[in-house]
Design an enzyme around this catalytic site. Structure first.
Site, PDB file in Angstrom:
ATOM      1  N   CYS A  69     -47.262  22.496  -8.338  1.00  0.00           N
ATOM      2  CA  CYS A  69     -46.988  23.425  -7.241  1.00  0.00           C
ATOM      3  C   CYS A  69     -47.271  24.826  -7.752  1.00  0.00           C
ATOM      4  O   CYS A  69     -46.705  25.244  -8.770  1.00  0.00           O
ATOM      5  CB  CYS A  69     -45.541  23.307  -6.776  1.00  0.00           C
ATOM      6  N   ARG A 115     -46.812  15.840  -9.573  1.00  0.00           N
ATOM      7  CA  ARG A 115     -47.053  16.964  -8.669  1.00  0.00           C
ATOM      8  C   ARG A 115     -47.219  18.253  -9.440  1.00  0.00           C
ATOM      9  O   ARG A 115     -46.584  18.482 -10.462  1.00  0.00           O
ATOM     10  CB  ARG A 115     -45.879  17.107  -7.704  1.00  0.00           C
TER      11      ARG A 115
END
Length: 124
Positions: free
Chosen positions: A103, A101
């Site tokens: 972000c 991920r």
């Protein structure tokens, strides 16, 4: 290349598709907290994140994938001070399977929402 479209998630609000499958990989467009009917979900980041995940689940299913086959997620968040609250909701959907991920905090998102998430997943 296969275009993915489902009425279980909001229609694209521009000249793009909900997602594309290429070589057994599904690439989603960013999902924001709109209902399938196109109504903006009001509320804090947790409320909006749950709607985003509902949309992601719908487009993943239409592509023949699922949250369990996501290999990469990209999260765009309006305020990094809400990162912890976002992670609480994110962890409800990725509790055992934890894809890679990124972000990033952004200045503005479509319709002034608090977050947008896109994913890449393996198609079953």
């Amino acid at each position: 290349m296969e275009i993915v479209q489902t009425n279980q998630a909001p229609a694209a609000i521009g000249p793009y598709s909900q997602g594309i499958v290429v070589n057994n990989l599904f690439y989603s467009s960013g999902q924001i907290p709109l209902t399938a009917e196109g109504t903006l979900v009001e509320g804090d980041i947790k409320v909006q994140a749950h709607q985003v995940f509902k949309n992601l689940q719908a487009v993943l299913e239409a592509a023949g994938a699922s949250l369990e086959t996501v290999v990469k997620a990209t999260v765009f968040i309006k305020n990094m001070d809400e990162f912890g609250q976002l992670n609480e909701v994110y962890g409800e959907y990725f509790h055992t399977h934890k894809p890679a991920r990124s972000c990033v905090e952004v200045a503005r998102l479509p319709k002034d929402v608090l977050l947008e998430i896109e994913v890449v997943a393996l198609v079953k």
